[in-house]
Design a protein around this motif. Sequence first.
Motif, PDB file in Angstrom:
ATOM      1  N   VAL A   6       0.849  -1.201   0.000  1.00 10.54           N
ATOM      2  CA  VAL A   6       0.000   0.000   0.000  1.00 10.54           C
ATOM      3  C   VAL A   6       0.883   1.250   0.000  1.00 10.54           C
ATOM      4  N   PRO A   7       0.287   2.413  -0.290  1.00  5.86           N
ATOM      5  CA  PRO A   7       1.069   3.654  -0.235  1.00  5.86           C
ATOM      6  C   PRO A   7       1.722   3.835   1.139  1.00  5.86           C
ATOM      7  N   ARG A   8       2.916   4.425   1.129  1.00  2.37           N
ATOM      8  CA  ARG A   8       3.721   4.514   2.356  1.00  2.37           C
ATOM      9  C   ARG A   8       3.036   5.288   3.478  1.00  2.37           C
ATOM     10  N   SER A   9       2.137   6.219   3.146  1.00  2.51           N
ATOM     11  CA  SER A   9       1.519   7.036   4.203  1.00  2.51           C
ATOM     12  C   SER A   9       0.416   6.300   4.966  1.00  2.51           C
ATOM     13  N   VAL A  10       0.009   5.132   4.495  1.00  4.04           N
ATOM     14  CA  VAL A  10      -0.986   4.338   5.242  1.00  4.04           C
ATOM     15  C   VAL A  10      -0.350   3.898   6.564  1.00  4.04           C
ATOM     16  N   LYS A  11      -1.146   4.005   7.656  1.00  2.00           N
ATOM     17  CA  LYS A  11      -0.572   3.728   8.974  1.00  2.00           C
ATOM     18  C   LYS A  11      -1.245   2.552   9.668  1.00  2.00           C
ATOM     19  N   VAL A  12      -0.468   1.940  10.558  1.00  2.00           N
ATOM     20  CA  VAL A  12      -1.015   0.881  11.398  1.00  2.00           C
ATOM     21  C   VAL A  12      -2.209   1.439  12.176  1.00  2.00           C
ATOM     22  N   GLY A  13      -3.322   0.707  12.164  1.00  2.00           N
ATOM     23  CA  GLY A  13      -4.531   1.167  12.839  1.00  2.00           C
ATOM     24  C   GLY A  13      -5.543   1.783  11.885  1.00  2.00           C
ATOM     25  N   ASP A  14      -5.088   2.184  10.688  1.00  2.00           N
ATOM     26  CA  ASP A  14      -6.021   2.719   9.687  1.00  2.00           C
ATOM     27  C   ASP A  14      -7.038   1.647   9.299  1.00  2.00           C
ATOM     28  N   VAL A  15      -8.241   2.099   8.989  1.00  2.00           N
ATOM     29  CA  VAL A  15      -9.222   1.186   8.406  1.00  2.00           C
ATOM     30  C   VAL A  15      -9.292   1.493   6.918  1.00  2.00           C
ATOM     31  N   VAL A  16      -9.042   0.470   6.091  1.00  2.00           N
ATOM     32  CA  VAL A  16      -9.073   0.638   4.638  1.00  2.00           C
ATOM     33  C   VAL A  16     -10.056  -0.382   4.064  1.00  2.00           C
ATOM     34  N   GLU A  17     -10.268  -0.319   2.754  1.00  2.00           N
ATOM     35  CA  GLU A  17     -11.251  -1.226   2.146  1.00  2.00           C
ATOM     36  C   GLU A  17     -10.586  -2.180   1.152  1.00  2.00           C
ATOM     37  N   VAL A  18     -11.157  -3.367   1.076  1.00  2.00           N
ATOM     38  CA  VAL A  18     -10.690  -4.351   0.093  1.00  2.00           C
ATOM     39  C   VAL A  18     -11.862  -4.737  -0.793  1.00  2.00           C
ATOM     40  N   GLU A  19     -11.589  -4.785  -2.096  1.00  2.00           N
ATOM     41  CA  GLU A  19     -12.608  -5.204  -3.044  1.00  2.00           C
ATOM     42  C   GLU A  19     -12.605  -6.721  -3.104  1.00  2.00           C
ATOM     43  N   MET A  20     -13.675  -7.312  -2.565  1.00  2.00           N
ATOM     44  CA  MET A  20     -13.704  -8.762  -2.399  1.00  2.00           C
ATOM     45  C   MET A  20     -14.992  -9.315  -2.974  1.00  2.00           C
ATOM     46  N   ARG A  21     -14.890 -10.126  -3.988  1.00  2.00           N
ATOM     47  CA  ARG A  21     -16.069 -10.752  -4.563  1.00  2.00           C
ATOM     48  C   ARG A  21     -17.214  -9.761  -4.761  1.00  2.00           C
ATOM     49  N   LYS A  22     -16.932  -8.731  -5.527  1.00  5.62           N
ATOM     50  CA  LYS A  22     -17.938  -7.748  -5.950  1.00  5.62           C
ATOM     51  C   LYS A  22     -18.425  -6.820  -4.850  1.00  5.62           C
ATOM     52  N   LYS A  23     -17.857  -6.911  -3.634  1.00  7.78           N
ATOM     53  CA  LYS A  23     -18.259  -5.952  -2.603  1.00  7.78           C
ATOM     54  C   LYS A  23     -17.016  -5.400  -1.901  1.00  7.78           C
ATOM     55  N   LEU A  24     -17.213  -4.284  -1.178  1.00  8.96           N
ATOM     56  CA  LEU A  24     -16.115  -3.680  -0.434  1.00  8.96           C
ATOM     57  C   LEU A  24     -16.226  -4.081   1.036  1.00  8.96           C
TER      58      LEU A  24
END
Lengths: 362, 129
Positions: free
Chosen positions: A326-344
């Motif tokens: 991921v981009p370097r500025s993403v930090k431990v503890g951040d909540v991010v999204e993953v595109e998984m089987r047509k949903k986030l």
Amino acid sequence: MTNKTVLHAKHLASGAKMVDFYGWEMPINYGSQIEEHHAVRKSAGMFDVSHMTIVDVQGTDAKAFLRRLVINDVAKLTIPGKALYTGMLNEAGGVIDDLIIYFFSDTNYRLVVNSATREKDLAWMTKQATGFDITITERPEFGMIAVQGPEAIAKVGTLLSAEESAAVEGMKPFFGVQVGDLFIATTGYTGELGYEIILPESATEDFWQKLLDAGVAPCGLGARDTLRLEAGMNLYGLDMDESVSPIAANMAWTISWEPTDRDFIGREVLTAQKSAGDQPKLVGLVLEEKGVLRTAQKVITEAGEGIITSGTFSPTLGHSVALARVPRSVKVGDVVEVEMRKKLVKVTVTKPSFVRNGKKVF
Amino acid sequence: MSNIPSELKYATSHEWVRLESDGTATIGITEHAQDLLGDMVFVELPDVDDSISVGDDVAVAESVKAASDIYSPVSGTVIAINEELEDAPELLNSDAFGGGWLFKVKLDDASELENLLDAEGYKNSIDED
């Protein structure tokens, strides 16, 4: 042409389901990879890793050669038997392979590299050897067994002679010792204590059988993958390859920047990347809800997109975990999204390590 | 070779159907299918009262290896789901034709079952894979 290890018949006798692994017919599991995983976390399991490539580098210039070849500095190795994890880069700073180097003396080292990259590794080493007074010798005449888990050392201990026991007594992590026919190392790919044992092919079946008799569970590549992923250990070809900088693959800790006059392959590129600070980074992702994170799924963050390099269901934790670039500025503890089987789905960013010695570590 | 009970009907996509004495149908996935998928870790099921048609992707079996859609081999209304799978997805591995059943359907048209394979036909279909 499919290669078979010396333990092939043993795997079949234990009911293994065999698969092709880069030209090797290897056990994926012996029934249930999850049970095998738990055996390693709770007791002891063993893996046939005889397909891995052992390369001895010897000669007057062995030390100078390896100081040029890999990003970590073998000059740090002063105690015979000490091991070093590192990467071998191309001129563009991409990872040709990751490997372990065992130090015996300044003129004698043993490298263990991936079998999937065997040919290109040997070709690269041979090419780089020009001008160095060394010999590069592949050692295919050995079998290799990894015995891992909280009870692994005790169970192996029941098979050792007095001399062998004395040689491994109190051996710290990441060391190896040759005693008689056995090379016994306190290394592994599971996040548990244990040994990796290199021994003559002629003795390998017998040793495997004795481990079986001692109650060590045979484990396949399936469990090996979930164990290494929980431990946050990279798998070459997924988490990094020749297009990826070690800085973007959680391998920066294996780079020795000092001394500054050591001219290792890729140094210039890495130095530029380091000062630019623009390389992505490898982090952990944790999904607490249902579903399994998988390789190549897209990660969406406020700082831009990333990608899952390897993901799995974690049998120890009971939910899915993944390694992602991921981009370097993403930090431990951040909540991010993953595109998984047509949903986030929402996932939490962690350090790229999930389980060590049977315990959650994030 | 995996077990293929002769009293069941099968879809080429590896679902089985058992016609119960009360005229409802129970649906699961075959032993062969679970063997291909490996250790199950999650199962997503339809909701009770869902109206489903042949070929709908109504459930997901997710193993350590892969997520696999499960297609309904029949049309009708879901009248029960196997809630035990929530905590014990491994039942799909250990007892694919019994405790690992997925859901039960009140059939719209029982004659639809004639379009499915018998054990012999299913065996031939997986031998061709």
